[in-house]
Design an enzyme around this catalytic site. Structure first.
Site, PDB file in Angstrom:
ATOM      1  N   SER A 172     -17.077  22.601  28.394  1.00 23.76           N
ATOM      2  CA  SER A 172     -16.171  23.668  28.830  1.00 23.76           C
ATOM      3  C   SER A 172     -15.320  23.215  30.004  1.00 23.76           C
ATOM      4  O   SER A 172     -14.303  23.824  30.302  1.00 23.76           O
ATOM      5  CB  SER A 172     -16.970  24.882  29.305  1.00 23.76           C
TER       6      SER A 172
ATOM      7  N   HIS B 284     -13.489  21.792  21.385  1.00 23.12           N
ATOM      8  CA  HIS B 284     -14.055  22.865  22.214  1.00 23.12           C
ATOM      9  C   HIS B 284     -14.051  24.164  21.404  1.00 23.12           C
ATOM     10  O   HIS B 284     -13.030  24.857  21.324  1.00 23.12           O
ATOM     11  CB  HIS B 284     -13.226  22.991  23.505  1.00 23.12           C
TER      12      HIS B 284
ATOM     13  N   GLU C 261     -10.201  24.270  20.659  1.00 19.80           N
ATOM     14  CA  GLU C 261      -9.259  23.434  21.401  1.00 19.80           C
ATOM     15  C   GLU C 261      -9.575  21.974  21.127  1.00 19.80           C
ATOM     16  O   GLU C 261     -10.741  21.575  21.193  1.00 19.80           O
ATOM     17  CB  GLU C 261      -9.399  23.662  22.912  1.00 19.80           C
TER      18      GLU C 261
ATOM     19  N   ASN D  47      -9.618  28.533  29.019  1.00 26.98           N
ATOM     20  CA  ASN D  47     -10.183  28.996  30.293  1.00 26.98           C
ATOM     21  C   ASN D  47      -9.161  28.999  31.423  1.00 26.98           C
ATOM     22  O   ASN D  47      -9.277  29.778  32.369  1.00 26.98           O
ATOM     23  CB  ASN D  47     -11.399  28.157  30.674  1.00 26.98           C
TER      24      ASN D  47
END
Ligand code: NAD
Length: 292
Positions: free
Chosen positions: A122, A150, A162, A200
């Site tokens: 992450s 991801h 991702e 994120n």
């Protein structure tokens, strides 16, 4: 033409790894070697896979036969050496930098010279993980095959993934990752190797700002969540979403953005840090912005 993945390896049978392995076995139809260093985690993961497949059968999304076939493609093991014949491996162990770099160094030794080495991290730099595969940084024979896929949580539900390249990653590695993710029924987005990547980088400042709105009295928690839920058509507001993600995870990601980008606009909300200090981590601890 992108590398065809005939056999996949997944490391870590936790929340993410199990989801990735199951979707690959079910949607892409590939056999998966699922490695975890804990037999208990493997047993728990396989039981959870049964539960998810049973649910799919009961909702007529798949037949009993399809569930059986999917299950037969999952091969749980505690031995990393069993990854010696996979074409693509996805690492999904806990977010501990030293643990991940040691796994990438091991994979460089165990896997054949064509295998793509992917991570589900992450927050850790892909460039750094790729560098861990070699003692000679100018030799990119392994590091050019390191990439991030991801996936989003829960993997069987969320379509987004991702794809993140490190400085060393080759185009053929990107192509292989894109191809596999598409076979798994996912919709990939390409992101640069930058703190927080895309999802994120955008999501966490949004959640953090919602917490700042609460802490500075701009709005009550219900009003903050209601306006975003009913005003932007998302299934839950930012504070409830933070509770589901885990407030410790939200804080860790904000710290990564703050340190990595060095911009005060990524400063974690004071209230977020206090809630984590109090042990109010959201749904998993029974208390966050809401009670569970
Ligand atoms: P988890 O704790 O649920 O699972 C991790 C698994 O790895 C456990 O089963 C553990 O036994 C196993 N493990 C630990 N050390 C190991 C080793 N040396 N070899 C093999 N297996 C080992 O963690 P998770 O939530 O699935 O997260 C995994 C990764 O995915 C992390 O990098 C995390 O940042 C990332 N991620 C998590 C989410 C999320 O919402 N949970 C979303 C996106 C990405």
């Amino acid at each position: 033409m992108a590398l065809e993945v005939k056999k996949l390896g997944v490391i870590g049978a936790g929340q993410m790894g199990l989801g990735i392995a199951l979707v690959a076995a079910q949607k892409a139809g590939v056999p998966v070697t699922l490695v975890d260093n804990s037999q208990t985690s493997l047993d728990k993961g396989m039981k959870f896979a049964d539960k998810l497949l049973e649910k799919d059968v009961s909702k007529s999304r798949i037949t009993q036969e399809m569930a059986k076939e999917t299950k037969s493609r999952l091969n749980p093991t505690t031995k990393m050496e069993d990854l010696s014949d996979v074409d693509f491996v996805i690492e999904a162990v806990p977010e501990i930098p030293d643990l991940k770099t040691s796994i990438f160094a091991q994979l460089a030794q165990i896997c054949p010279p064509h295998t793509i080495l992917a991570t589900n991290t992450s927050s850790i730099s892909i460039t750094k993980l790729a560098a861990a595969t070699t003692k000679d940084p100018t030799d990119t024979s392994v590091s050019s095959r390191v990439i991030s896929t991801h996936f989003m949580n829960p993997v069987p539900v969320q379509k987004g993934v991702e794809i993140i390249s490190g400085l060393q990653t080759s185009q053929s590695t990107v192509d292989a990752a894109l191809e596999l993710c598409k076979r798994m029924g996912k919709v990939p987005s390409i992101s640069a190797d930058s703190p927080g990547f895309l999802a994120n980088r955008i999501l966490m400042p949004y959640i953090n700002e919602a917490i700042i709105c609460l802490e500075t009295g701009v709005g009550q928690k219900e009003d903050i969540d209601n306006i975003m839920k009913n005003g932007t058509n998302v299934p839950m507001g930012p504070l409830q979403l933070a509770d589901f993600i885990g407030l410790d995870t939200c804080l860790a990601i904000m710290e990564t953005l703050h340190q990595g980008l060095g911009d005060s606009k990524y400063r974690p909300a004071v209230l977020l840090r206090q809630m984590v200090d109090a042990g109010w981590l959201g749904k998993k601890s029974g208390k966050g912005f809401y009670d569970y």
